[in-house]
Motif scaffolding. Structure first.
Motif, PDB file in Angstrom:
ATOM      1  N   SER A  95       0.839  -1.197   0.000  1.00  0.00           N
ATOM      2  CA  SER A  95       0.000   0.000   0.000  1.00  0.00           C
ATOM      3  C   SER A  95       0.879   1.254   0.000  1.00  0.00           C
ATOM      4  N   TYR A  96       2.004   1.211   0.687  1.00  0.00           N
ATOM      5  CA  TYR A  96       2.924   2.360   0.632  1.00  0.00           C
ATOM      6  C   TYR A  96       3.528   2.508  -0.760  1.00  0.00           C
ATOM      7  N   ILE A  97       3.811   1.373  -1.398  1.00  0.00           N
ATOM      8  CA  ILE A  97       4.383   1.447  -2.753  1.00  0.00           C
ATOM      9  C   ILE A  97       3.375   2.104  -3.704  1.00  0.00           C
ATOM     10  N   SER A  98       2.116   1.700  -3.605  1.00  0.00           N
ATOM     11  CA  SER A  98       1.092   2.321  -4.466  1.00  0.00           C
ATOM     12  C   SER A  98       0.980   3.810  -4.197  1.00  0.00           C
ATOM     13  N   LEU A  99       1.070   4.157  -2.934  1.00  0.00           N
ATOM     14  CA  LEU A  99       0.967   5.569  -2.539  1.00  0.00           C
ATOM     15  C   LEU A  99       2.076   6.403  -3.180  1.00  0.00           C
ATOM     16  N   GLY A 100       3.293   5.901  -3.131  1.00  0.00           N
ATOM     17  CA  GLY A 100       4.423   6.624  -3.707  1.00  0.00           C
ATOM     18  C   GLY A 100       4.338   6.685  -5.220  1.00  0.00           C
ATOM     19  N   GLU A 101       3.906   5.579  -5.813  1.00  0.00           N
ATOM     20  CA  GLU A 101       3.825   5.477  -7.269  1.00  0.00           C
ATOM     21  C   GLU A 101       2.852   6.476  -7.873  1.00  0.00           C
ATOM     22  N   ARG A 102       1.793   6.753  -7.110  1.00  0.00           N
ATOM     23  CA  ARG A 102       0.749   7.666  -7.610  1.00  0.00           C
ATOM     24  C   ARG A 102       1.201   9.124  -7.615  1.00  0.00           C
TER      25      ARG A 102
END
Ligand code: ADP
Ligand code: MG
Length: 497
Positions: A350-357
């Motif tokens: 979920s943190y990876i998705s957050l950063g990616e966005r």
């Protein structure tokens, strides 16, 4: 004090230890008879069961510890120390089986993580065994007619609550000084990593009197909380999340007992434009704990790199991580193992998705997950670098405890120092520069319990370890840690008139 005569494989060990605590010198089942599964995160397969501890088990363990502690405290300090050194010899002799069991239950690669960690345990017991003779008091020049002295006394029963990320090392940092100082311990292992710690307690019980070192497995609220609340537990030492640390501090306040808390971090690593780039890249690899999937309190998870060298730095770090092999934690070739649990896996994703966005942020996914069908369900996560993310972004502020690194550009020293210190945490920090002046200035101004210049080594026996701000309270691993955190000082005044 039975001897374990022959070496066991991790499979034999998991089977034999399954469903047990270790209390009062022996393996025992939970009072309720209940257990919970221990899972290999590389395959998703169940490898054993852990005893499900509750208040009833806590009561049995603490009573055993309280009884044993009375005799243990009477033993001359150096005699206790000698026993700890004998524990170290046995731990060393069994380090390989402990390491394999740890790799199996946590997914930490054997060569890069589990074996070195198993070795540190023995080292820590040697260190504190030797220091037992340093439990000295003082004489105080209070009055010529009064002999005034202080002495160090053990607290009694120490409760030690462990996390899963470096369970062996962190247990050793807690129990070796507590035992050397004449306390008995009741450990509560992390629910995700109960077996290797249990094996260590079993081994040291070949040497120590029954009841001095005990361990329970179980969940936080059901087993950890009653340990903290038990009236005969006089001290709690904890490593884990900030949230649980706060809970423990509140519970300890009810009893007015001392606590030591080690609660993680978001540690900055500053790379100045004059740094030796290759050394800084090597420091980034070890500092970020890429081989431990970033699951480290001191992980250099915020790397501030001078804008003039950031592209080369990112390229070199990426090349090195790409060359690392992710795979079977028990394979000697493997550099990077798995995330500990499905819950942690989800959290990291979920943190990876957050950063990616985030617009303008470059996301690099490195190395490669294993393709072998045996590891289809493995909790493998490709290490991620976010290049150019802001220091105020959640990904740069919150502890992820996964292989996610923020590499943030900066222009000048004052600006980067401010950003490095702009964090709720204060566990560790590093700076890479050839300038002695800048290095010295940074050591004075970086807000952290551990500041390193031109290197990024892990906590060591002998060096005080612990954070400021939300990273915790108190120090571990040093002589002062034993004296200040596992004894109380009594003042004695003898009237000579
Ligand atoms: P995580 O987020 O990885 O579960 P925690 O800080 O919650 O980290 O867990 C670290 C250790 O603290 C574990 O051994 C866990 O069982 C224990 N723990 C969790 N909650 C409590 C609690 N309320 N009281 C005592 N120990 C707890
Ligand atoms: Mg928790």
């Amino acid at each position: 004090m039975a001897d374990t005569l022959q070496k066991e494989t991790e499979k034999d060990l998991a089977k034999r230890l399954s469903g047990h605590h270790f209390i009062d010198g022996r393996l025992v089942a939970a009072v309720s008879g209940e257990t919970f599964p221990v899972v290999n995160p590389a395959t998703g397969a169940e490898i054993g069961q852990a005893a499900n501890g509750t208040e009833a088990d806590v009561n049995v363990a603490v009573e055993a510890a309280a009884k044993a502690q009375k005799e243990w405290a009477k033993m001359p300090a150096r005699a206790r120390g000698k026993l700890l050194i004998e524990c170290a010899a046995r731990l060393q002799a069994n380090a390989e089986e402990i390491a394999r069991l740890l790799a199996w239950e946590t997914g930490k690669a054997i060569r890069t993580e589990s074996r070195p960690e198993a070795m540190v345990v023995a080292d820590c017991f040697v260190f504190y065994g030797g220091l037992a003779g340093e439990l000295k008091g003082e004489t105080v020049p209070f009055s010529p007619t009064m002999l005034t002295l202080t002495q160090r006394e053990p607290i009694g029963v120490v409760g030690a609550i462990l996390p899963w990320n470096a369970p062996l090392m962190l247990m050793a940092f807690k129990i070796a000084p507590a035992l050397a100082a004449g306390n008995a311990v009741v450990v509560k292992s992390a629910e995700e990593a109960p077996l290797a710690t249990l094996r260590i307690i079993e081994i040291i019980n070949e040497v120590l009197p029954a009841g001095v070192a005990n361990i329970l497995s179980g969940f936080g609220p059901e087993c950890g909380a009653p340990l903290v609340a038990h009236p005969k537990v006089g001290k709690v030492t904890f490593t884990g999340s900030v949230e649980t640390g706060r809970y423990i501090a509140r519970a300890a306040a009810e009893k007015l007992i001392p606590i030591t808390l080690e609660l993680g971090g978001k540690s900055p690593m500053i790379v100045m434009d004059d740094a030796d780039l290759d050394k800084a890249v090597a420091g980034a690899i070890s500092g970020m704990r890429f081989t431990r999937q970033g699951q480290s309190c001191t992980a250099a998870s915020r790397m501030f790199v001078h804008e003039s060298i950031i592209d080369t730095f990112v390229q070199k770090v990426s090349e090195q991580v790409n060359a690392m092999k992710m795979g079977d934690p028990l394979d000697e070739e493997t550099d990077i193992g798995t995330i500990i649990s499905p819950a942690q896996f989800e959290r990291v994703q979920s943190y990876i998705s957050l950063g990616e966005r985030e617009a303008g942020v470059e996301t690099l996914r490195l190395s490669a997950v294993p393709t072998d069908s045996a590891f289809q369900k493995g909790l493998f996560v490709q290490p991620v670098i976010f290049k150019g993310i802001g220091n105020d972004h959640r990904v740069a502020r919150e502890e992820i405890f996964g292989p996610v690194t923020c590499i943030i550009p900066f222009k000048n020293y004052e600006e980067v120092l401010e950003q490095a210190n702009d964090s709720d945490f204060g566990l560790a920090a590093t700076i890479w520069t050839k300038s002695l002046k800048v290095a010295m200035d940074a050591t004075q101004r970086l807000q952290a319990g551990l500041v390193q210049v031109n290197q990024n080594i892990v906590a060591q026996p002998g060096l005080s370890y612990g954070g400021i701000k939300q990273s915790g309270l108190g120090k571990e691993a040093s002589l002062e840690a034993m004296l200040d955190h596992f004894t109380h000082k009594k003042t004695i005044i003898i009237n000579l008139d």
